[in-house]
Write a protein that holds these residues in place. Structure first.
Motif, PDB file in Angstrom:
ATOM      1  N   ASP A  49       0.846  -1.204   0.000  1.00  0.00           N
ATOM      2  CA  ASP A  49       0.000   0.000   0.000  1.00  0.00           C
ATOM      3  C   ASP A  49       0.871   1.240   0.000  1.00  0.00           C
ATOM      4  N   LEU A  50       1.936   1.193   0.767  1.00  0.00           N
ATOM      5  CA  LEU A  50       2.842   2.340   0.856  1.00  0.00           C
ATOM      6  C   LEU A  50       3.461   2.640  -0.506  1.00  0.00           C
ATOM      7  N   LEU A  51       3.881   1.589  -1.182  1.00  0.00           N
ATOM      8  CA  LEU A  51       4.504   1.777  -2.488  1.00  0.00           C
ATOM      9  C   LEU A  51       3.500   2.309  -3.497  1.00  0.00           C
ATOM     10  N   GLU A  52       2.256   1.800  -3.356  1.00  0.00           N
ATOM     11  CA  GLU A  52       1.186   2.254  -4.257  1.00  0.00           C
ATOM     12  C   GLU A  52       0.920   3.748  -4.025  1.00  0.00           C
ATOM     13  N   GLN A  53       0.999   4.090  -2.776  1.00  0.00           N
ATOM     14  CA  GLN A  53       0.785   5.496  -2.422  1.00  0.00           C
ATOM     15  C   GLN A  53       1.860   6.366  -3.058  1.00  0.00           C
ATOM     16  N   TRP A  54       3.081   5.946  -3.013  1.00  0.00           N
ATOM     17  CA  TRP A  54       4.183   6.697  -3.614  1.00  0.00           C
ATOM     18  C   TRP A  54       3.979   6.847  -5.120  1.00  0.00           C
ATOM     19  N   LEU A  55       3.552   5.765  -5.723  1.00  0.00           N
ATOM     20  CA  LEU A  55       3.357   5.794  -7.173  1.00  0.00           C
ATOM     21  C   LEU A  55       2.248   6.777  -7.534  1.00  0.00           C
ATOM     22  N   ASP A  56       1.184   6.792  -6.692  1.00  0.00           N
ATOM     23  CA  ASP A  56       0.088   7.728  -6.928  1.00  0.00           C
ATOM     24  C   ASP A  56       0.591   9.162  -6.798  1.00  0.00           C
ATOM     25  N   GLU A  57       1.406   9.366  -5.781  1.00  0.00           N
ATOM     26  CA  GLU A  57       1.970  10.709  -5.565  1.00  0.00           C
ATOM     27  C   GLU A  57       2.746  11.157  -6.803  1.00  0.00           C
ATOM     28  N   ALA A  58       3.552  10.270  -7.297  1.00  0.00           N
ATOM     29  CA  ALA A  58       4.389  10.612  -8.461  1.00  0.00           C
ATOM     30  C   ALA A  58       3.522  10.911  -9.674  1.00  0.00           C
ATOM     31  N   GLU A  59       2.472  10.118  -9.811  1.00  0.00           N
ATOM     32  CA  GLU A  59       1.589  10.303 -10.970  1.00  0.00           C
ATOM     33  C   GLU A  59       0.866  11.634 -10.863  1.00  0.00           C
ATOM     34  N   GLN A  60       0.468  11.939  -9.621  1.00  0.00           N
ATOM     35  CA  GLN A  60      -0.263  13.200  -9.428  1.00  0.00           C
ATOM     36  C   GLN A  60       0.604  14.394  -9.793  1.00  0.00           C
ATOM     37  N   HIS A  61       1.866  14.320  -9.394  1.00  0.00           N
ATOM     38  CA  HIS A  61       2.745  15.458  -9.647  1.00  0.00           C
ATOM     39  C   HIS A  61       3.480  15.326 -10.983  1.00  0.00           C
ATOM     40  N   GLY A  62       3.239  14.305 -11.690  1.00  0.00           N
ATOM     41  CA  GLY A  62       3.914  14.101 -12.973  1.00  0.00           C
ATOM     42  C   GLY A  62       5.416  13.926 -12.800  1.00  0.00           C
ATOM     43  N   ALA A  63       5.827  13.369 -11.632  1.00  0.00           N
ATOM     44  CA  ALA A  63       7.265  13.281 -11.354  1.00  0.00           C
ATOM     45  C   ALA A  63       7.764  11.885 -11.700  1.00  0.00           C
ATOM     46  N   SER A  64       9.043  11.811 -11.972  1.00  0.00           N
ATOM     47  CA  SER A  64       9.624  10.491 -12.256  1.00  0.00           C
ATOM     48  C   SER A  64      10.306   9.901 -11.022  1.00  0.00           C
ATOM     49  N   THR A  65      10.507  10.710 -10.006  1.00  0.00           N
ATOM     50  CA  THR A  65      11.076  10.175  -8.759  1.00  0.00           C
ATOM     51  C   THR A  65      10.214  10.617  -7.599  1.00  0.00           C
ATOM     52  N   VAL A  66      10.210   9.846  -6.588  1.00  0.00           N
ATOM     53  CA  VAL A  66       9.462  10.192  -5.374  1.00  0.00           C
ATOM     54  C   VAL A  66      10.202   9.631  -4.183  1.00  0.00           C
ATOM     55  N   HIS A  67      10.339  10.459  -3.144  1.00  0.00           N
ATOM     56  CA  HIS A  67      11.115  10.065  -1.945  1.00  0.00           C
ATOM     57  C   HIS A  67      12.518   9.588  -2.321  1.00  0.00           C
ATOM     58  N   GLY A  68      13.058  10.155  -3.392  1.00  0.00           N
ATOM     59  CA  GLY A  68      14.417   9.808  -3.794  1.00  0.00           C
ATOM     60  C   GLY A  68      14.536   8.552  -4.636  1.00  0.00           C
ATOM     61  N   HIS A  69      13.405   7.943  -4.999  1.00  0.00           N
ATOM     62  CA  HIS A  69      13.488   6.706  -5.769  1.00  0.00           C
ATOM     63  C   HIS A  69      12.766   6.875  -7.105  1.00  0.00           C
ATOM     64  N   HIS A  70      13.305   6.287  -8.132  1.00  0.00           N
ATOM     65  CA  HIS A  70      12.675   6.384  -9.458  1.00  0.00           C
ATOM     66  C   HIS A  70      11.399   5.544  -9.471  1.00  0.00           C
ATOM     67  N   THR A  71      10.394   6.052 -10.182  1.00  0.00           N
ATOM     68  CA  THR A  71       9.107   5.340 -10.187  1.00  0.00           C
ATOM     69  C   THR A  71       9.234   3.962 -10.833  1.00  0.00           C
ATOM     70  N   ALA A  72      10.136   3.801 -11.779  1.00  0.00           N
ATOM     71  CA  ALA A  72      10.296   2.489 -12.435  1.00  0.00           C
ATOM     72  C   ALA A  72      10.793   1.467 -11.432  1.00  0.00           C
ATOM     73  N   THR A  73      11.732   1.894 -10.587  1.00  0.00           N
ATOM     74  CA  THR A  73      12.259   0.977  -9.569  1.00  0.00           C
ATOM     75  C   THR A  73      11.186   0.648  -8.546  1.00  0.00           C
ATOM     76  N   ILE A  74      10.413   1.707  -8.156  1.00  0.00           N
ATOM     77  CA  ILE A  74       9.344   1.478  -7.169  1.00  0.00           C
ATOM     78  C   ILE A  74       8.336   0.489  -7.729  1.00  0.00           C
ATOM     79  N   ARG A  75       7.996   0.675  -9.013  1.00  0.00           N
ATOM     80  CA  ARG A  75       7.002  -0.208  -9.622  1.00  0.00           C
ATOM     81  C   ARG A  75       7.526  -1.628  -9.702  1.00  0.00           C
ATOM     82  N   LYS A  76       8.835  -1.785  -9.978  1.00  0.00           N
ATOM     83  CA  LYS A  76       9.450  -3.119 -10.057  1.00  0.00           C
ATOM     84  C   LYS A  76       9.301  -3.833  -8.714  1.00  0.00           C
ATOM     85  N   VAL A  77       9.669  -3.134  -7.673  1.00  0.00           N
ATOM     86  CA  VAL A  77       9.588  -3.754  -6.349  1.00  0.00           C
ATOM     87  C   VAL A  77       8.146  -4.026  -5.978  1.00  0.00           C
ATOM     88  N   TYR A  78       7.267  -3.087  -6.292  1.00  0.00           N
ATOM     89  CA  TYR A  78       5.842  -3.252  -5.979  1.00  0.00           C
ATOM     90  C   TYR A  78       5.275  -4.496  -6.660  1.00  0.00           C
TER      91      TYR A  78
END
Lengths: 331, 644
Positions: free
Chosen positions: B318-347
């Motif tokens: 859920d936490l990772l999903e939350q980060w991904l949502d945050e990134a999507e909302q802000h149109g950012a490629s990184t969130v909390h210092g981590h790239h969204t691709a890496t976050i999605r991989k781990v998720y």
């Protein structure tokens, strides 16, 4: 017993020279001198004559049970005033072959180290030699030149063969009580005299043919042309050179070789008793033919040397003292 | 065993002399000497006795070459020679021991004798052992002579660990280890101090069922096996204390994945792992190529979350999903210092784990650990993972080994026993020689290197010793070799053994091993008996596995949450329909409801169960048109006789 002399040289004194012992792998037999007899030996097998070639087949089982042979090894040990002294190691054994075909039991064995010397050495030196030999456990043997002999070296060497023959007779005598109709003795060489081998169940097997018993052209055309598995009739073998002793003999071809020498595989069997020879000639021949397996390879005499005889030679050679041992013996 | 007379004679020629560590001898043709035979040399002139084990054997006669033999036989293989060529048997032996031990000179030329029982014990230094443990027997079937190993060199502290190599299915590895454990458990109590005598074992059952009935006696033991036990002073009886652990079959923890489920047997205790262990061994659970340095950072962050109060995998995803949502909302490629691709991989990897690993991973909570807090003296703990796939087995193994290693670091008292033996089969799978340096490999290396001081002893087994990490193999002071395939024997690691020894290994029979021990100068061939426990196939036949049916699962699940089986059965009978299909459907629904209820941390008791059963047990409301039964007209020949 310790000898008074530490070495043979010390015993012989300043006039002597040492000779490093150099034993040959196999002693060459000294040529006794080939001479063709004036007339053919007498054929004693009835109904047979010179030129007959009788076909024989190997027996399923050989009745030879005891085999006798000897070995010798000699070399010039020292020179004394130009005269050679020869150290010889001689051994002989009679070995029993059991029912399974294994050469197991040594029925009799004799070994001897002999120092042969010319009988022309002075008495004082001879005395010292005897003292030395006694201490070293060597048998001293003076040798005389025979008629016609001039070379002491050859004379001593021939005498070594005589010593060996004596040892073979000794073991044969010891083994004779074990001989029977089911357990014959096969001796390598001439059939020993009856007083040596007091048993009628003994056969001699001669591999060399230096003294033919038929005239030259008969010998060459008949004996040397015997086919494999064939024998001559029994004849009375008597030669002056052999002391005119009467024995009864026949030639037998064990193996044939189209490109080998004419005596390839040719042996002569010999017995003392005429009646025994005539009664058992075919049987004995069949036994000898059966003894062709296994071949005595790698011995170069495999065409004439029966395997049990070779076994005895191997056995005796393994028990001879080494060259270094003998060298140490004479110092 | 002892022959009164000599059986042979040492020979040494100029070209083939004896040496300080090897000697040659010839023997009579019929002498029963073979590879592994122990002999004694007595020198007639010197007061020296040498003990050796035969490592090579030759036979030849006086035919100089094959052609001579061929010609000598008149080219007839059936020909019977009148005189037999003398046939010699020659043997080469490696020195086991010499008396006196110094100076270490060449073996003297002397007569050779068979070694009797006393001589065997002397040859193998069994007279020097503080606490000997039988590891097998030597000698003929009629007179087995026990061979002993020093416990301080088998189980530490002087040296330790055992490695067993053998072809699968040829009664080499598991059977021998079970025999050794029997020997250890029966002999160790004879140690001088009670503390020194305490021992327990942990065994991984990775395949088959041979380890599932260690508390049951063998159906039959042959006389020869009983003789061996008697010779070793052991009783052929099963282990007295055996505990089974098996992973839960499902998330509901009602059932375990094991074939040992017969009611007559003690039930395996279930285990599963919580989120903390999952993250700790994530490299085992997901494709290693995915766990790169970038993902490591996210995983480290997730572990921090766990310490901070997160209690389930779901919480983490859920936490990772939350980060991904945050990134999507802000149109950012990184969130909390981590790239969204890496976050999605781990998720993606984490969210699939419960599905892939079933009952092995608890979505929430600490899980039920497979190992007890303290091990009991004389107990065997079998971790049955045979029903798991390779990935799951690897995860369990990694977690257990990690736990053991951690305890090893804590000190001598961590296990509760002086010595804990951990038995690992398929070592080439868990610690391959040509694999990456995983945590498991490092842990095993550590155990192999230092475990003997802390009482953690590794008994490893594999089919291919050449494919196991060399550091682990190298630290095993003891080795046993059963039947080994020729291809494996061609490996250079076996080059220290003579060709004849290797050929014997390729032809080893069941119940035979070559054993190497620090006290033995050379490895020795031994026989060992069948283990005194019920064989797997006999056990499955006598105690066939009983898989819980749906009702059983519900009963087990409710019992786990404090509702007694009687209450559950009563409630089922009260509320569930008779019809089998409807009943099963209802039970399935109730199980799902309970799991979901528990997941939400809501209280579950008897009344909740009754409510769920009542809800699911009612007949479903019928659709007035589709489900209404057809009116029955007795005159109508086409009217349906049975309701739809």
């Amino acid at each position: 017993m310790q000898s008074a002399f530490s070495s043979l040289l010390e015993c012989l004194g300043p006039e002597s020279r040492a000779n490093r012992l150099a034993f040959l792998e196999e002693e060459p037999r000294i040529d006794q001198g080939q001479s063709t007899p004036e007339r053919d030996a007498e054929i004693v097998e009835s109904g047979r004559g010179v030129g007959d070639s009788i076909s024989c087949h190997p027996a399923p089982k050989s009745s030879f049970g005891i085999f006798v042979d000897g070995v010798e090894n000699s070399a010039t040990a020292a020179w004394y005033l130009g005269l050679p002294l020869r150290l010889a190691q001689v051994a002989a054994a009679a070995v029993l072959r059991d029912e399974d075909g294994e050469m197991r039991e040594v029925v009799a064995e004799e070994r001897q180290v002999t120092l042969l010397y010319p009988n022309s050495v002075d008495a004082d030196t001879e005395q010292r030699l005897h003292a030395f030999c006694k201490g070293a456990g060597i048998r001293p043997l003076p040798v005389a030149l025979r008629q016609g002999e001039q070379d002491w070296g050859i004379a001593l060497q021939k005498h070594v063969q005589a010593v060996r023959g004596d040892l073979e007779c000794t073991v044969l005598h010891e083994a004779s009580p074990r001989a029977s109709e089911e357990c014959w003795i096969l001796a390598d060489g001439r059939c020993p005299e009856p007083k040596t081998a007091p048993t009628k169940y003994v056969v001699g097997l001669v591999k060399s043919h230096l003294l033919p018993y038929f005239k030259d052209e008969v010998y060459r055309s008949w004996v040397l042309n015997l086919p494999e598995g064939h024998r001559t009739p029994v004849f009375c073998a008597t030669r002056e050179e052999e002391g005119a002793r009467k024995t009864y003999s026949w030639y037998l071809r064990l193996h044939e070789s189209p490109d080998g020498p004419p005596w390839f595989g040719l042996i002569r069997l010999e017995m003392n008793d005429l009646d025994m020879a005539l009664a058992h000639v075919d049987e004995i021949t069949a036994w000898v033919l059966a003894e062709r397996a296994p071949l005595s390879l790698p011995d170069s005499r495999y065409d004439r040397l029966l395997y049990p005889v070779r076994y005895i030679e191997q056995y005796l050679r393994s028990r001879l003292r080494s060259r270094w041992d003998l060298q140490a013996l004479i110092g | 065993m002892m022959e009164n007379g000599p059986i042979g004679c040492v020979y040494g020629t100029e070209t083939d002399p004896t040496s300080a560590y090897e000697f040659n001898f010839w023997a009579e043709k019929g002498a029963p000497i073979g590879i592994g035979t122990i002999v004694k040399v007595l020198s007639p002139d010197e007061d020296i006795t040498v003990y050796g084990t035969v490592v090579e054997a030759h036979a030849y006669n006086d035919a100089p070459n094959a052609l001579s033999d061929y010609l000598g036989s008149q080219r007839n293989p059936a020909a019977r020679a009148t005189t037999k060529r003398p046939e010699i048997r020659t043997f080469r032996a490696a020195v086991l021991r010499r008396e006196p031990e110094e100076p270490i000179g060449a073996v003297p030329i002397g007569q050779v004798y068979f070694a009797d029982a006393e001589a065997v014990q002397t040859a193998l230094h069994c007279d020097n052992m503080a606490l000997p443990i039988p590891v097998g027997v030597y000698g003929d079937v009629a007179n087995p002579c026990p061979v002993l190993a020093d416990v301080y060199h088998l189980l530490g502290t002087e040296s330790a660990h055992l490695n067993v190599t053998g072809t699968s299915g040829l009664a080499a590895k598991t059977s021998y280890i079970l025999f050794l454990l029997t020997s250890i458990f029966q002999k160790l109590p004879q140690a001088q101090s009670a503390e020194d005598a305490s021992v327990a074992a942990v065994i991984f059952n990775v395949k088959g069922s041979d380890l599932l009935f260690l508390d049951q006696p063998a159906e039959r033991l042959e006389d020869v096996d009983k003789q061996i036990y008697a010779a070793c002073g052991l009783e052929p009886k099963p282990f007295e204390k055996v505990e089974y652990r098996a992973p839960y079959l499902n998330e509901d923890r009602a059932d375990v994945a094991s074939k040992r489920t017969h009611e007559a047997l003690s039930e395996p205790k279930g285990f599963c792992f919580g989120p903390e262990q999952v993250l700790q061994h994530i490299e085992v659970l997901i494709n290693k190529d995915d766990v790169d340095a970038k993902a490591d950072a996210i995983l480290a962050r997730l572990q921090k979350e766990l310490k901070g109060g997160a209690s389930s995998l779901g919480h983490l995803t859920d936490l990772l999903e939350q980060w991904l949502d945050e990134a999507e909302q802000h149109g950012a490629s990184t969130v909390h210092g981590h790239h969204t691709a890496t976050i999605r991989k781990v998720y993606n990897r984490l969210v699939n784990l419960p599905g892939r690993f079933g009952g092995l991973i608890a979505d929430r909570g600490a899980g039920d650990p497979p190992l007890p807090e303290k091990f009991e003296n004389g107990a065997v703990y079998v971790i049955d993972v045979a029903e798991l796939d390779a990935d799951q087995q690897e995860f369990v193994f990694a977690a257990v080994i990690s736990d053991l290693r951690k305890r090893m670091e804590e000190g001598a008292d961590a296990f509760g026993v002086r010595r804990l033996i951990v038995v690992v089969d398929e070592l080439n799978k868990f610690a391959p020689s040509s694999g990456s340096e995983t945590y498991t490999v490092r842990a095993l290396r550590d155990i192999a290197a230092r475990g003997r001081y802390q009482g953690l002893i590794l008994f490893g087994a594999q089919q291919f010793r050449s494919r196991v990490d060399p550091q682990i193999i190298g630290n095993c002071a003891n080795s046993a070799y059963g039947h080994i395939l020729m291809e494996e024997l061609a490996s250079p690691i076996y080059s220290a053994y003579s060709k004849a020894v290797r050929e014997r290994l390729a032809n080893c029979h069941q119940g035979e091993v070559m054993f190497r021990h620090p006290h033995f100068s050379q490895p020795v061939f031994l026989r060992f008996p069948r283990p005194p426990v019920l064989k797997g196939e006999d056990g499955l036949s006598k105690f066939p596995p009983k898989r819980l049916d749906l009702e059983g699962r519900l009963i087990a699940l409710c019992e786990r949450h404090g509702v007694s089986p009687k209450e559950t059965v009563d409630a089922m009978n009260q509320f569930l329909p008779e019809d089998r299909e409807a009943r099963d459907r209802a039970i399935n629904a109730v199980i799902t409801k309970i799991a979901s209820h528990v997941k939400k941390n809501e209280a579950f008791d008897k009344s909740t169960l009754r409510r769920f059963l009542r809800e699911e047990g009612q007949e479903p409301a019928r659709d007035s048109y589709a489900d209404a039964p057809l009116p029955k007209d007795p005159e109508d020949p086409f009217a349906e006789k049975t309701p739809r």
